[in-house]
Design a protein around this motif. Structure first.
Motif, PDB file in Angstrom:
ATOM      1  N   MET A   1       0.839  -1.208   0.000  1.00  0.00           N
ATOM      2  CA  MET A   1       0.000   0.000   0.000  1.00  0.00           C
ATOM      3  C   MET A   1       0.871   1.254   0.000  1.00  0.00           C
ATOM      4  SD  MET A   1      -3.250  -0.931   0.083  1.00  0.00           S
ATOM      5  CE  MET A   1      -4.250   0.274   0.931  1.00  0.00           C
ATOM      6  N   ILE A   2       0.408   2.260  -0.711  1.00  0.00           N
ATOM      7  CA  ILE A   2       1.155   3.516  -0.799  1.00  0.00           C
ATOM      8  C   ILE A   2       1.013   4.306   0.497  1.00  0.00           C
ATOM      9  CG2 ILE A   2       1.252   5.753  -2.000  1.00  0.00           C
ATOM     10  CD1 ILE A   2       0.417   4.171  -4.549  1.00  0.00           C
ATOM     11  N   LYS A   3       2.159   4.817   0.986  1.00  0.00           N
ATOM     12  CA  LYS A   3       2.171   5.568   2.241  1.00  0.00           C
ATOM     13  C   LYS A   3       2.503   7.051   2.052  1.00  0.00           C
ATOM     14  CE  LYS A   3       3.431   1.556   5.054  1.00  0.00           C
ATOM     15  NZ  LYS A   3       4.466   0.963   5.942  1.00  0.00           N
ATOM     16  N   ILE A   4       3.104   7.377   0.913  1.00  0.00           N
ATOM     17  CA  ILE A   4       3.458   8.784   0.666  1.00  0.00           C
ATOM     18  C   ILE A   4       3.388   9.090  -0.829  1.00  0.00           C
ATOM     19  CG2 ILE A   4       5.939   8.265   0.582  1.00  0.00           C
ATOM     20  CD1 ILE A   4       6.358  11.029   1.953  1.00  0.00           C
ATOM     21  N   ILE A   5       2.898  10.285  -1.153  1.00  0.00           N
ATOM     22  CA  ILE A   5       2.788  10.735  -2.544  1.00  0.00           C
ATOM     23  C   ILE A   5       3.596  12.012  -2.706  1.00  0.00           C
ATOM     24  CG2 ILE A   5       1.234  11.614  -4.335  1.00  0.00           C
ATOM     25  CD1 ILE A   5      -0.966   9.863  -3.066  1.00  0.00           C
ATOM     26  N   PHE A   6       4.588  11.967  -3.586  1.00  0.00           N
ATOM     27  CA  PHE A   6       5.405  13.132  -3.905  1.00  0.00           C
ATOM     28  C   PHE A   6       4.862  13.771  -5.186  1.00  0.00           C
ATOM     29  CE2 PHE A   6       8.102  10.009  -1.801  1.00  0.00           C
ATOM     30  CZ  PHE A   6       8.717  10.764  -0.804  1.00  0.00           C
ATOM     31  N   SER A   7       4.769  15.092  -5.191  1.00  0.00           N
ATOM     32  CA  SER A   7       4.272  15.762  -6.395  1.00  0.00           C
ATOM     33  C   SER A   7       5.050  17.049  -6.675  1.00  0.00           C
ATOM     34  CB  SER A   7       2.784  16.107  -6.255  1.00  0.00           C
ATOM     35  OG  SER A   7       2.339  16.813  -7.412  1.00  0.00           O
ATOM     36  N   ASP A   8       5.535  17.146  -7.900  1.00  0.00           N
ATOM     37  CA  ASP A   8       6.087  18.404  -8.380  1.00  0.00           C
ATOM     38  C   ASP A   8       4.969  19.442  -8.377  1.00  0.00           C
ATOM     39  OD1 ASP A   8       7.953  20.175  -9.766  1.00  0.00           O
ATOM     40  OD2 ASP A   8       6.756  19.792 -11.555  1.00  0.00           O
ATOM     41  N   MET A   9       5.332  20.701  -8.456  1.00  0.00           N
ATOM     42  CA  MET A   9       4.338  21.782  -8.414  1.00  0.00           C
ATOM     43  C   MET A   9       4.017  22.329  -9.811  1.00  0.00           C
ATOM     44  SD  MET A   9       3.344  22.576  -5.217  1.00  0.00           S
ATOM     45  CE  MET A   9       3.163  24.335  -4.991  1.00  0.00           C
ATOM     46  N   ASP A  10       4.936  23.111 -10.368  1.00  0.00           N
ATOM     47  CA  ASP A  10       4.674  23.817 -11.627  1.00  0.00           C
ATOM     48  C   ASP A  10       4.654  22.853 -12.803  1.00  0.00           C
ATOM     49  OD1 ASP A  10       4.858  26.760 -10.659  1.00  0.00           O
ATOM     50  OD2 ASP A  10       6.581  25.751  -9.767  1.00  0.00           O
ATOM     51  N   GLY A  11       3.562  22.930 -13.558  1.00  0.00           N
ATOM     52  CA  GLY A  11       3.392  22.028 -14.689  1.00  0.00           C
ATOM     53  C   GLY A  11       2.891  20.656 -14.282  1.00  0.00           C
ATOM     54  N   THR A  12       2.693  20.456 -12.983  1.00  0.00           N
ATOM     55  CA  THR A  12       2.261  19.150 -12.470  1.00  0.00           C
ATOM     56  C   THR A  12       1.000  19.310 -11.613  1.00  0.00           C
ATOM     57  OG1 THR A  12       4.533  18.312 -12.532  1.00  0.00           O
ATOM     58  CG2 THR A  12       2.974  17.105 -11.165  1.00  0.00           C
ATOM     59  N   LEU A  13       1.155  19.683 -10.365  1.00  0.00           N
ATOM     60  CA  LEU A  13      -0.022  19.869  -9.509  1.00  0.00           C
ATOM     61  C   LEU A  13      -0.773  21.153  -9.857  1.00  0.00           C
ATOM     62  CD1 LEU A  13      -1.738  18.989  -7.050  1.00  0.00           C
ATOM     63  CD2 LEU A  13      -0.165  20.320  -5.625  1.00  0.00           C
ATOM     64  N   LEU A  14      -0.042  22.233 -10.101  1.00  0.00           N
ATOM     65  CA  LEU A  14      -0.655  23.543 -10.324  1.00  0.00           C
ATOM     66  C   LEU A  14      -1.133  23.725 -11.756  1.00  0.00           C
ATOM     67  CD1 LEU A  14       1.899  25.796  -8.383  1.00  0.00           C
ATOM     68  CD2 LEU A  14      -0.077  24.536  -7.496  1.00  0.00           C
ATOM     69  N   ASP A  15      -2.194  24.523 -11.923  1.00  0.00           N
ATOM     70  CA  ASP A  15      -2.680  24.814 -13.277  1.00  0.00           C
ATOM     71  C   ASP A  15      -1.855  25.922 -13.907  1.00  0.00           C
ATOM     72  OD1 ASP A  15      -3.583  27.295 -12.298  1.00  0.00           O
ATOM     73  OD2 ASP A  15      -5.657  26.647 -12.099  1.00  0.00           O
ATOM     74  N   GLU A  16      -2.270  26.401 -15.088  1.00  0.00           N
ATOM     75  CA  GLU A  16      -1.468  27.400 -15.808  1.00  0.00           C
ATOM     76  C   GLU A  16      -1.413  28.748 -15.100  1.00  0.00           C
ATOM     77  OE1 GLU A  16      -5.539  28.221 -17.771  1.00  0.00           O
ATOM     78  OE2 GLU A  16      -4.581  26.714 -16.516  1.00  0.00           O
ATOM     79  N   HIS A  17      -2.321  28.958 -14.147  1.00  0.00           N
ATOM     80  CA  HIS A  17      -2.323  30.199 -13.368  1.00  0.00           C
ATOM     81  C   HIS A  17      -1.607  30.040 -12.034  1.00  0.00           C
ATOM     82  CE1 HIS A  17      -5.053  31.784 -16.327  1.00  0.00           C
ATOM     83  NE2 HIS A  17      -5.935  30.834 -16.086  1.00  0.00           N
ATOM     84  N   GLY A  18      -1.010  28.868 -11.815  1.00  0.00           N
ATOM     85  CA  GLY A  18      -0.294  28.618 -10.570  1.00  0.00           C
ATOM     86  C   GLY A  18      -1.197  28.273  -9.409  1.00  0.00           C
ATOM     87  N   ASN A  19      -2.412  27.819  -9.696  1.00  0.00           N
ATOM     88  CA  ASN A  19      -3.372  27.503  -8.634  1.00  0.00           C
ATOM     89  C   ASN A  19      -3.481  26.000  -8.386  1.00  0.00           C
ATOM     90  OD1 ASN A  19      -4.147  30.253  -8.333  1.00  0.00           O
ATOM     91  ND2 ASN A  19      -5.464  30.060 -10.124  1.00  0.00           N
TER      92      ASN A  19
END
Length: 267
Positions: A1-19
């Motif tokens: 089972m997954i215990k941690i999720i790593f996510s980049d921010m710009d171009g990944t989690l955030l939209d084109e407005h940085g939200n």
């Protein structure tokens, strides 16, 4: 089972407005209910990440400055400072480049030469360095460097900055972080090294981790986990490297990827 999720921010989690995408809080609440930690992993400074996730600052794990600073509940659990003289040499080398902005990325602040502290650059700088200040010279910066970054407002960093910094590859890691940014850090340090430090600290295996990314500074992070997801808008090499693919950042691909993992019973 997954215990941690790593996510980049710009171009990944955030939209084109940085939200942050709509529905993020609901997903985080569900992850916490299932005992899964969320970890933003970015080239941004820690304070920028903290400002973006203020209500989660004591609940998220933050991998800042491309993995050179890892913070959990306000405590730095991993850092990798640069040699100050070498950082200053790198910044001096870029001085002849026209319309290229340099940042001395310190533990406390991002420092920019006073004459470059202009409206054109500040709008971009403050996306990544909410704590910054102008300084007349990089010689007497009252801080310890963890990274040096350069910004090209034309979006041609691969042609304008990267070749000039390439000679430093014998001493430093030179990373094309986006079309606009080039980062230099200690050799062998990257988001992947930071992920491995986190895994060691919390006793978590690679197959208990997921990661989402879009650009080359996410490559080692992808290799450090089993459930590696390339965004639909990712750099081609990242798509080749990742085991899985999700939708673009505009389509809230990170949230869709997490929902997929939940549906498949991996979270």
């Amino acid at each position: 089972m997954i215990k941690i999720i790593f996510s980049d921010m710009d171009g990944t989690l955030l939209d084109e407005h940085g939200n942050v995408p709509a529905g993020f809080d609901e997903i985080v609440a569900e992850l916490e209910k299932r005992g899964v930690m969320f970890a933003p992993a970015s080239g941004r400074q820690y304070y920028s990440l903290e400002d973006s996730f203020m209500k989660y600052k004591d609940r998220f794990l933050f991998l800042a400055e491309n993995g050179t600073v890892v913070t959990y509940k306000g405590e730095k659990i991993f850092t990798c400072p640069m040699d100050k003289q070498l950082a200053q040499q790198v910044l001096k080398t870029a001085e002849p480049l026209k319309r290229v902005y340099g940042v001395f990325c310190g533990m406390k602040n991002g420092y920019v030469l006073t004459h470059q502290y202009t409206d054109e650059f500040l709008e971009e700088l403050h996306k990544y360095y909410t704590h910054s200040e102008p300084i007349p010279s990089f010689i007497d910066v009252p801080d310890i460097p963890v990274k040096v970054s350069f910004f090209d407002p034309t979006g041609h960093a691969a042609e304008t900055i990267y070749p000039v910094m390439k000679p430093f590859e014998s001493k430093l890691q030179v990373v094309l972080a986006s079309d606009h940014w080039v980062d230099l850090m200690n050799p062998g340090i990257n988001k992947g090294v930071a992920v491995k430090e986190v895994q060691k600290r919390f006793g978590i295996r690679p197959d208990e981790c997921a990661a989402f990314g879009d650009y080359m500074n996410d490559a080692e992070m992808m290799e450090a986990v089993y459930y590696s997801f390339a965004m639909g808008n990712a750099y081609p090499e990242i798509k080749k490297l990742a085991r899985f693919e999700t939708a673009t950042n505009e389509e809230h691909g990170v949230l869709l990827g997490i929902k997929r993992l939940m549906k498949e019973g991996l979270i």
